[in-house]
Design a protein around this motif. Structure first.
Motif, PDB file in Angstrom:
ATOM      1  N   ALA A 229     -10.130  57.223  -6.626  1.00  0.00           N
ATOM      2  CA  ALA A 229      -9.239  56.286  -5.947  1.00  0.00           C
ATOM      3  C   ALA A 229     -10.172  55.117  -5.631  1.00  0.00           C
ATOM      4  O   ALA A 229      -9.635  53.967  -5.681  1.00  0.00           O
ATOM      5  N   LEU A 230     -10.879  55.439  -4.789  1.00  0.00           N
ATOM      6  CA  LEU A 230     -11.859  54.341  -4.391  1.00  0.00           C
ATOM      7  C   LEU A 230     -12.673  53.196  -5.432  1.00  0.00           C
ATOM      8  O   LEU A 230     -12.734  52.212  -5.427  1.00  0.00           O
ATOM      9  N   ALA A 231     -12.866  53.947  -6.620  1.00  0.00           N
ATOM     10  CA  ALA A 231     -13.694  53.376  -7.445  1.00  0.00           C
ATOM     11  C   ALA A 231     -12.590  52.375  -7.933  1.00  0.00           C
ATOM     12  O   ALA A 231     -12.761  51.273  -8.641  1.00  0.00           O
ATOM     13  N   GLY A 232     -11.358  52.926  -8.111  1.00  0.00           N
ATOM     14  CA  GLY A 232     -10.110  51.984  -8.786  1.00  0.00           C
ATOM     15  C   GLY A 232     -10.175  50.746  -7.776  1.00  0.00           C
ATOM     16  O   GLY A 232     -10.046  49.553  -8.346  1.00  0.00           O
TER      17      GLY A 232
ATOM     18  N   ASP B 298     -10.479  46.993  -8.848  1.00  0.00           N
ATOM     19  CA  ASP B 298      -9.625  45.958  -8.648  1.00  0.00           C
ATOM     20  C   ASP B 298     -10.104  44.770  -7.790  1.00  0.00           C
ATOM     21  O   ASP B 298      -9.625  43.575  -8.324  1.00  0.00           O
ATOM     22  N   SER B 299     -11.031  44.912  -7.091  1.00  0.00           N
ATOM     23  CA  SER B 299     -11.354  43.969  -6.212  1.00  0.00           C
ATOM     24  C   SER B 299     -12.698  43.068  -6.939  1.00  0.00           C
ATOM     25  O   SER B 299     -12.930  42.111  -6.494  1.00  0.00           O
ATOM     26  N   GLY B 300     -12.741  43.588  -8.215  1.00  0.00           N
ATOM     27  CA  GLY B 300     -13.717  42.744  -9.131  1.00  0.00           C
ATOM     28  C   GLY B 300     -15.080  43.293  -9.079  1.00  0.00           C
ATOM     29  O   GLY B 300     -16.146  42.477  -9.496  1.00  0.00           O
ATOM     30  N   PHE B 301     -15.357  44.367  -8.387  1.00  0.00           N
ATOM     31  CA  PHE B 301     -16.874  44.897  -8.236  1.00  0.00           C
ATOM     32  C   PHE B 301     -17.275  45.623  -9.772  1.00  0.00           C
ATOM     33  O   PHE B 301     -16.373  46.146 -10.375  1.00  0.00           O
ATOM     34  N   GLY B 302     -18.461  45.184 -10.007  1.00  0.00           N
ATOM     35  CA  GLY B 302     -18.760  45.415 -11.477  1.00  0.00           C
ATOM     36  C   GLY B 302     -19.578  46.924 -12.025  1.00  0.00           C
ATOM     37  O   GLY B 302     -20.113  47.120 -12.959  1.00  0.00           O
ATOM     38  N   PHE B 303     -19.875  47.449 -10.640  1.00  0.00           N
ATOM     39  CA  PHE B 303     -20.824  48.809 -10.771  1.00  0.00           C
ATOM     40  C   PHE B 303     -21.965  48.531 -11.548  1.00  0.00           C
ATOM     41  O   PHE B 303     -22.244  49.056 -12.385  1.00  0.00           O
ATOM     42  N   ASP B 304     -22.652  47.674 -11.041  1.00  0.00           N
ATOM     43  CA  ASP B 304     -24.012  47.397 -11.650  1.00  0.00           C
ATOM     44  C   ASP B 304     -24.951  48.364 -11.354  1.00  0.00           C
ATOM     45  O   ASP B 304     -26.125  48.567 -12.030  1.00  0.00           O
ATOM     46  N   PHE B 305     -24.863  49.251 -10.510  1.00  0.00           N
ATOM     47  CA  PHE B 305     -25.613  50.583 -10.095  1.00  0.00           C
ATOM     48  C   PHE B 305     -26.811  50.049  -9.868  1.00  0.00           C
ATOM     49  O   PHE B 305     -27.830  50.481 -10.109  1.00  0.00           O
ATOM     50  N   GLU B 306     -27.176  48.966  -8.829  1.00  0.00           N
ATOM     51  CA  GLU B 306     -28.418  48.280  -8.623  1.00  0.00           C
ATOM     52  C   GLU B 306     -28.397  47.858  -7.187  1.00  0.00           C
ATOM     53  O   GLU B 306     -29.266  47.840  -6.445  1.00  0.00           O
ATOM     54  N   ASP B 307     -27.325  46.959  -6.924  1.00  0.00           N
ATOM     55  CA  ASP B 307     -27.333  46.181  -5.813  1.00  0.00           C
ATOM     56  C   ASP B 307     -26.784  46.939  -4.772  1.00  0.00           C
ATOM     57  O   ASP B 307     -25.541  46.846  -4.443  1.00  0.00           O
ATOM     58  N   ALA B 308     -27.484  47.265  -3.649  1.00  0.00           N
ATOM     59  CA  ALA B 308     -26.842  48.202  -2.764  1.00  0.00           C
ATOM     60  C   ALA B 308     -26.207  47.371  -1.433  1.00  0.00           C
ATOM     61  O   ALA B 308     -25.131  47.580  -0.824  1.00  0.00           O
ATOM     62  N   PHE B 309     -26.744  46.048  -1.512  1.00  0.00           N
ATOM     63  CA  PHE B 309     -26.060  45.005  -0.596  1.00  0.00           C
ATOM     64  C   PHE B 309     -24.367  44.652  -0.868  1.00  0.00           C
ATOM     65  O   PHE B 309     -23.823  44.653  -0.424  1.00  0.00           O
ATOM     66  N   ALA B 310     -24.641  44.354  -2.402  1.00  0.00           N
ATOM     67  CA  ALA B 310     -23.263  44.115  -3.023  1.00  0.00           C
ATOM     68  C   ALA B 310     -22.445  45.116  -2.917  1.00  0.00           C
ATOM     69  O   ALA B 310     -21.208  45.063  -2.710  1.00  0.00           O
TER      70      ALA B 310
ATOM     71  N   GLU C  61     -19.409  54.938 -19.017  1.00  0.00           N
ATOM     72  CA  GLU C  61     -20.359  53.755 -19.010  1.00  0.00           C
ATOM     73  C   GLU C  61     -21.751  54.435 -18.528  1.00  0.00           C
ATOM     74  O   GLU C  61     -21.965  55.259 -17.722  1.00  0.00           O
ATOM     75  N   THR C  62     -22.871  53.926 -19.239  1.00  0.00           N
ATOM     76  CA  THR C  62     -24.048  54.253 -18.803  1.00  0.00           C
ATOM     77  C   THR C  62     -25.041  53.174 -18.128  1.00  0.00           C
ATOM     78  O   THR C  62     -24.523  51.926 -18.294  1.00  0.00           O
ATOM     79  N   ARG C  63     -26.047  53.522 -17.305  1.00  0.00           N
ATOM     80  CA  ARG C  63     -26.743  52.720 -16.588  1.00  0.00           C
ATOM     81  C   ARG C  63     -28.346  53.463 -16.696  1.00  0.00           C
ATOM     82  O   ARG C  63     -28.289  54.574 -16.500  1.00  0.00           O
ATOM     83  N   GLN C  64     -29.258  52.598 -17.233  1.00  0.00           N
ATOM     84  CA  GLN C  64     -30.560  52.993 -16.984  1.00  0.00           C
ATOM     85  C   GLN C  64     -31.341  52.899 -15.664  1.00  0.00           C
ATOM     86  O   GLN C  64     -31.065  51.626 -15.139  1.00  0.00           O
TER      87      GLN C  64
END
Lengths: 194, 389
Positions: free
Chosen positions: B97-100, B104-116, B280-283
């Motif tokens: 639910a939260l991921a959705g 929707d708010s445009g967050f890209g899940f870069d899996f890197e930037d804890a600030f963002a 989706e995968t992230r290294q």
């Protein structure tokens, strides 16, 4: 005397086990509440505000109760750990029996003692039952494996059941392994080859 | 040779690997030890088993010995840290639910930037953010506090046993959680959550699990302690070899060890994370470390970091807490024991935490020590001589 009555919470998903603990504590004049669900455990215990909480050490939800000792704000009732310096013998017995208890601070040790004695006796019984069950299950599984291994040998080498068993036993002794291990290896290998 | 039996406790997680490898690959036997590995159902049970002598040594949350010595988790007891078993290995997971909402708010899940990620969370989560952690005294709790404390975001930490995390997320008991692998990947696999961040995004080199034993047991069993440390250290070196990766995940997947699919265990070992149920995968670099970057060395500055965190949170005297904690991390025994097996030893037992933005060579006995990047997400630097809340 109402002041002698303790409110005890038992965290136990298994109804019949919970019943056994209740049956050992109610005759002592205590009020017992059972929580069977793991969800929201700490919150529910806090709402009930018992004097003592008993939980099986094998229950993974036990960690949720550790918060209670932390969350004690000025209005909360302080919760002490049962793992305490005051009665090392009792603590050791409880841990060996597999029961852990959380006790509100300030309860007289002798009152806690009688509750724990009763709980420890029950949990020792559970532990024995669990061990016996496990031993029986394993023995059955091992026998099935050995029977299958014997069958494989009899068919592959055209030998009798006694000879197949003797061969398995000799291999186990030569390799310093358990009979069931050798049987398991043979069954797996045969499965791969067939 | 008759092997000396030794009882070791662990909680089923990927980072118990050094214990399993020490026994299965023969490093323990080479030191004359037979390790009897006992799974504990919870951290509190593991702690009690250790304190009451049902096990000799344990795979333990790095801040737990500190909390015990500070009297925050029951009566004061001294459990010493012999070496660090692992660094990193955690993920922060949000409910579907939260991921959705985040997407929707445009967050890209870069899996890197804890600030963002924090900013995006603050925008979509107006109420209290309920975050599951495996234990009140864990690197997970410390990482979440480090990430969210004092930012004006309202959050609440709740203890949830790792195997229940996915269920708790599904049932809406929590909105997010921070836990060690493979439990984040398990939640993704069950379709219960999406990985928001690896722990490394908050602190690039967070000490996670340690090899711990009672202070008095170590005193009484100096020789056994040394043998155990050598076996575990050699196991960590074996774990560092990438060609052993498949053997590790197969070994750990066994029911009596971690009891999770090898494919899920392999994700953190390879750093190739599947972050969402849609695949989706992230290294991630340094997703979990067992050996390189001086991982096994029990830096006293890390003891000081945990002590400062705990003392500030629970209103204890900070300098006194730091000094108590530092004494638990036994760099003295580490130096004395592991020099002979080839461990390189740093010139100092303290370092600045969070100062390295890239791998850096440091002064050491053999001159081969390269520390990994250890930066915090916000660039803070922890100086063990100048701690403050």
């Amino acid at each position: 005397m109402p002041s002698m009555t303790l409110h005890i919470v038992i965290v136990e998903p298994d109804e019949s086990r919970a019943r056994l603990v209740i049956d050992s504590l109610q005759p002592l004049g205590h009020r017992v509440t059972v929580i069977a669900e793991a969800s929201g455990l700490a919150r529910r215990v806090a709402e009930i505000a018992p004097d003592i909480v008993l939980i099986d050490m094998a229950n993974p939800s036990r960690d949720a109760l550790e918060e209670m000792a932390l969350a004690s704000g000025p209005m909360d009732r302080p919760v002490a750990f049962f793992v305490d310096r005051t009665d090392r013998d009792l603590t050791r017995q409880a841990i060996e029996a597999g029961v852990s208890a959380y006790v509100v601070d300030g309860l007289q040790p002798e009152r806690v003692g009688s509750v724990l004695d009763a709980a420890i006796a029950r949990f020792q019984m559970f532990r024995r039952m669990r061990l016996e069950l496990e031993t029986t299950r394993r023995a059955l599984e091992e026998r099935k494996l050995i029977d299958r291994a014997k069958g494989i040998l009899m068919k592959a080498r055209g030998i009798s059941e006694e000879e197949a068993y003797a061969l398995l036993r000799k291999t186990a002794m030569d390799q310093g392994r358990k009979l069931a291990e050798v049987a398991a290896a043979l069954v797996t290998a045969a499965g791969l080859l067939s | 040779m008759t092997l000396v039996p030794l009882r070791l406790g662990f909680v089923p997680l990927l980072d118990m690997a050094p214990l399993a490898v020490a026994q299965a690959i023969g490093f323990a036997a080479a030191e004359g030890l037979q390790l009897d590995l006992r799974a504990a159902p919870s951290w509190s049970s593991l702690r009690d088993m250790l304190l009451w002598g049902q096990i000799d040594a344990a795979h333990m949350l790095a801040p737990l010995p500190v909390a015990l010595a500070l009297g925050l988790n029951g009566p004061v007891r001294q459990v010493d840290v012999l070496q660090v078993l692992s660094v990193n290995g955690n993920t922060v997971v949000v409910s579907q639910a939260l991921a959705g909402q985040l997407r929707d708010s445009g967050f890209g899940f870069d899996f890197e930037d804890a600030f963002a990620a924090r900013q995006a969370l603050a925008e979509v989560q107006p109420e209290v953010l309920r975050i599951g952690v495996p234990f009140p005294f864990s690197t997970h709790a410390a990482l979440v506090d480090c990430w969210l404390r004092g930012t004006g975001m309202t959050y609440q930490l709740t203890t949830v046993p790792p195997p229940r995390m996915a269920d708790a997320l599904n049932a809406g008991e929590i909105d997010a959680f921070c836990v060690g692998e493979p439990w984040g990947s398990v939640a993704v696999d069950q379709g219960a959550g999406t990985l928001l961040l690896p722990g490394t995004a908050i602190w690039a080199a967070a000490p996670e699990k340690v090899l711990a034993a009672r202070h008095d047991w170590i005193e009484d069993n100096a020789d056994t302690t040394a043998r155990l440390m050598r076996a575990i250290w050699k196991a960590s070196r074996w774990l560092y070899d990438p060609s052993n990766r498949m053997a590790i995940s197969e070994l750990l997947s066994q029911p009596e060890l971690v009891n999770a699919p090898a494919e899920l265990l392999d994700r953190a070992l390879s750093g190739q994370m599947v972050i969402s149920p849609r695949g989706e995968t992230r290294q991630v670099a340094g997703m979990i470390r067992f050996h390189d970057g001086a991982t096994p060395f029990p830096w006293r500055s890390q003891a000081a970091w945990f002590a400062t965190q705990l003392a500030c949170k629970h209103d204890l005297d900070v300098p006194a807490s730091v000094s108590t904690a530092r004494a638990l991390f036994r760099t003295d025994i580490y130096r004395q024991t592991l020099r002979s097996v080839g461990a390189d030893l740093p010139g100092a037992s303290d370092k600045l935490e969070g100062a390295l933005t890239h791998p850096t060579a440091v002064a050491s006995e053999r001159g081969t020590m390269i520390l990994a990047r250890d930066a915090f997400f916000d660039g803070r630097i922890f100086d063990p001589d100048r701690f403050q809340c």
